[in-house]
Design a protein around this motif. Structure first.
Motif, mmCIF file in Angstrom:
data_model
loop_
_atom_site.group_PDB
_atom_site.id
_atom_site.type_symbol
_atom_site.label_atom_id
_atom_site.label_comp_id
_atom_site.label_asym_id
_atom_site.label_seq_id
_atom_site.Cartn_x
_atom_site.Cartn_y
_atom_site.Cartn_z
ATOM 1 N N LEU A 64 0.828 -1.216 0.000
ATOM 2 C CA LEU A 64 0.000 0.000 0.000
ATOM 3 C C LEU A 64 0.859 1.262 0.000
ATOM 4 O O LEU A 64 0.588 2.210 -0.738
ATOM 5 C CB LEU A 64 -0.923 0.017 1.214
ATOM 6 N N ASN A 65 1.876 1.272 0.827
ATOM 7 C CA ASN A 65 2.729 2.466 0.895
ATOM 8 C C ASN A 65 3.523 2.651 -0.392
ATOM 9 O O ASN A 65 3.733 3.787 -0.827
ATOM 10 C CB ASN A 65 3.625 2.409 2.129
ATOM 11 N N GLU A 66 3.953 1.562 -1.008
ATOM 12 C CA GLU A 66 4.610 1.664 -2.318
ATOM 13 C C GLU A 66 3.648 2.291 -3.325
ATOM 14 O O GLU A 66 4.023 3.171 -4.091
ATOM 15 C CB GLU A 66 5.051 0.277 -2.790
ATOM 16 N N LEU A 67 2.405 1.832 -3.312
ATOM 17 C CA LEU A 67 1.405 2.349 -4.244
ATOM 18 C C LEU A 67 1.214 3.851 -4.089
ATOM 19 O O LEU A 67 1.280 4.597 -5.068
ATOM 20 C CB LEU A 67 0.063 1.628 -4.026
ATOM 21 N N ILE A 68 0.988 4.319 -2.872
ATOM 22 C CA ILE A 68 0.662 5.739 -2.710
ATOM 23 C C ILE A 68 1.864 6.655 -2.909
ATOM 24 O O ILE A 68 1.689 7.859 -3.087
ATOM 25 C CB ILE A 68 -0.043 6.032 -1.362
ATOM 26 N N HIS A 69 3.061 6.082 -2.952
ATOM 27 C CA HIS A 69 4.251 6.900 -3.220
ATOM 28 C C HIS A 69 4.716 6.815 -4.672
ATOM 29 O O HIS A 69 5.753 7.367 -5.024
ATOM 30 C CB HIS A 69 5.378 6.522 -2.253
ATOM 31 N N ARG A 70 3.953 6.148 -5.515
ATOM 32 C CA ARG A 70 4.271 6.092 -6.935
ATOM 33 C C ARG A 70 4.034 7.447 -7.581
ATOM 34 O O ARG A 70 3.157 8.214 -7.163
ATOM 35 C CB ARG A 70 3.370 5.065 -7.640
ATOM 36 N N GLU A 71 4.788 7.727 -8.622
ATOM 37 C CA GLU A 71 4.623 8.980 -9.362
ATOM 38 C C GLU A 71 3.191 9.123 -9.883
ATOM 39 O O GLU A 71 2.615 10.217 -9.862
ATOM 40 C CB GLU A 71 5.616 9.040 -10.524
ATOM 41 N N ALA A 72 2.600 8.028 -10.332
ATOM 42 C CA ALA A 72 1.230 8.066 -10.849
ATOM 43 C C ALA A 72 0.222 8.499 -9.787
ATOM 44 O O ALA A 72 -0.872 8.950 -10.116
ATOM 45 C CB ALA A 72 0.829 6.696 -11.400
ATOM 46 N N CYS A 73 0.593 8.368 -8.514
ATOM 47 C CA CYS A 73 -0.310 8.719 -7.406
ATOM 48 C C CYS A 73 0.064 10.036 -6.734
ATOM 49 O O CYS A 73 -0.396 10.313 -5.621
ATOM 50 C CB CYS A 73 -0.330 7.573 -6.383
ATOM 51 N N GLU A 74 0.857 10.871 -7.408
ATOM 52 C CA GLU A 74 1.311 12.106 -6.771
ATOM 53 C C GLU A 74 0.168 13.068 -6.452
ATOM 54 O O GLU A 74 0.288 13.888 -5.554
ATOM 55 C CB GLU A 74 2.389 12.794 -7.610
ATOM 56 N N ASP A 75 -0.958 12.972 -7.153
ATOM 57 C CA ASP A 75 -2.106 13.833 -6.875
ATOM 58 C C ASP A 75 -3.163 13.158 -5.992
ATOM 59 O O ASP A 75 -4.219 13.740 -5.728
ATOM 60 C CB ASP A 75 -2.760 14.292 -8.180
ATOM 61 N N ILE A 76 -2.865 11.966 -5.547
ATOM 62 C CA ILE A 76 -3.808 11.203 -4.726
ATOM 63 C C ILE A 76 -3.868 11.790 -3.320
ATOM 64 O O ILE A 76 -2.846 12.031 -2.686
ATOM 65 C CB ILE A 76 -3.392 9.717 -4.656
ATOM 66 N N ARG A 77 -5.077 11.991 -2.839
ATOM 67 C CA ARG A 77 -5.280 12.444 -1.467
ATOM 68 C C ARG A 77 -6.038 11.411 -0.648
ATOM 69 O O ARG A 77 -6.056 11.475 0.569
ATOM 70 C CB ARG A 77 -6.036 13.773 -1.465
ATOM 71 N N PHE A 78 -6.692 10.454 -1.362
ATOM 72 C CA PHE A 78 -7.494 9.452 -0.676
ATOM 73 C C PHE A 78 -7.247 8.061 -1.259
ATOM 74 O O PHE A 78 -7.071 7.916 -2.467
ATOM 75 C CB PHE A 78 -8.992 9.771 -0.791
ATOM 76 N N VAL A 79 -7.256 7.068 -0.383
ATOM 77 C CA VAL A 79 -7.237 5.662 -0.775
ATOM 78 C C VAL A 79 -8.615 5.127 -0.431
ATOM 79 O O VAL A 79 -9.117 5.354 0.675
ATOM 80 C CB VAL A 79 -6.159 4.870 -0.007
ATOM 81 N N GLU A 80 -9.232 4.431 -1.385
ATOM 82 C CA GLU A 80 -10.524 3.814 -1.127
ATOM 83 C C GLU A 80 -10.467 2.334 -1.471
ATOM 84 O O GLU A 80 -9.707 1.917 -2.344
ATOM 85 C CB GLU A 80 -11.634 4.488 -1.942
ATOM 86 N N ALA A 81 -11.288 1.576 -0.768
ATOM 87 C CA ALA A 81 -11.432 0.146 -1.025
ATOM 88 C C ALA A 81 -12.765 -0.293 -0.458
ATOM 89 O O ALA A 81 -13.285 0.331 0.470
ATOM 90 C CB ALA A 81 -10.302 -0.642 -0.370
ATOM 91 N N THR A 82 -13.316 -1.363 -1.014
ATOM 92 C CA THR A 82 -14.505 -1.935 -0.406
ATOM 93 C C THR A 82 -14.093 -3.198 0.334
ATOM 94 O O THR A 82 -13.232 -3.951 -0.127
ATOM 95 C CB THR A 82 -15.605 -2.253 -1.446
ATOM 96 N N VAL A 83 -14.710 -3.389 1.497
ATOM 97 C CA VAL A 83 -14.362 -4.498 2.381
ATOM 98 C C VAL A 83 -15.654 -5.063 2.960
ATOM 99 O O VAL A 83 -16.536 -4.296 3.359
ATOM 100 C CB VAL A 83 -13.441 -4.018 3.534
#
Length: 192
Positions: free
Chosen positions: A121-140
């Motif tokens: 998860l931390n790798e994902l949110i620190h990817r260049e593609a996610c530089e504008d990401i402010r929220f992580v969402e998932a359904t559980v």
């Protein structure tokens, strides 16, 4: 001396001019041997296989291959040598460019309980593609306590909130065996 390879450890003892194997066992890889990287289409079938041998909802092999081809920037695979031991499939919804939606997280049983899902998860949110990401969402689902704990931990790690709300109700699914899906929204996330 210990030699790691394909989840097998061979313990060797020196006998002067050579070595003798005294024990072999299934083992987990040391943490520093796990590589996190973007998937390729060749990883799709290994992702499908990992899910096939787990309690996760199985999607078609095509879904995993397609995610690797079209969403590689927002998917992550974990590998030991060339063996896939974990993954995340995720995407950025076109109408919400500040959100990354996590579709599925899979971790091989040999690596469970070691924090690999959090690292993915931390790798994902620190990817260049996610530089504008402010929220992580998932359904559980309500009974998936491990995933609930994972997303709450992500919120704590990033000193933010984890809001849970109703999302896909049980009546939307074609049979009575699928639980409702709750939406977990973590954020806002500040990138360091």
């Amino acid at each position: 001396m210990m030699i790691y390879g394909n989840n097998i450890v061979v313990i060797l003892i020196s006998l002067g001019k050579g070595f003798i194997a005294i024990n072999t066992q299934i083992a987990t890889a040391p943490e520093d041997m796990i590589r996190l990287e973007k998937p390729t289409v060749e990883d799709g079938s290994a992702m499908w296989e990992l899910v096939e041998h787990s309690t996760l909802d199985q999607n078609s092999a095509y879904k995993y291959i397609m995610m690797c081809e079209y969403f590689a920037e927002t998917c992550v695979v974990a590998k030991v040598d060339k063996e896939l031991v974990g993954f995340i499939t995720a995407f950025i919804p076109p109408e919400r460019p500040d959100v990354v939606f996590v579709w599925q997280i899979g971790v091989d049983s040999s690596q469970q309980g070691k924090g690999l899902a959090s690292k993915l998860l931390n790798e994902l949110i620190h990817r260049e593609a996610c530089e504008d990401i402010r929220f992580v969402e998932a359904t559980v689902t309500p009974t998936n306590k491990a995933s609930q704990a994972l997303f709450r931990k992500l919120a704590r790690t990033h000193n933010t909130t984890c809001d849970v709300s109703e999302f896909f109700t049980k009546d939307l699914f074609p049979n009575d065996t699928h639980e409702e899906e709750l939406n977990f929204r973590i954020g806002p996330i500040e990138r360091a």
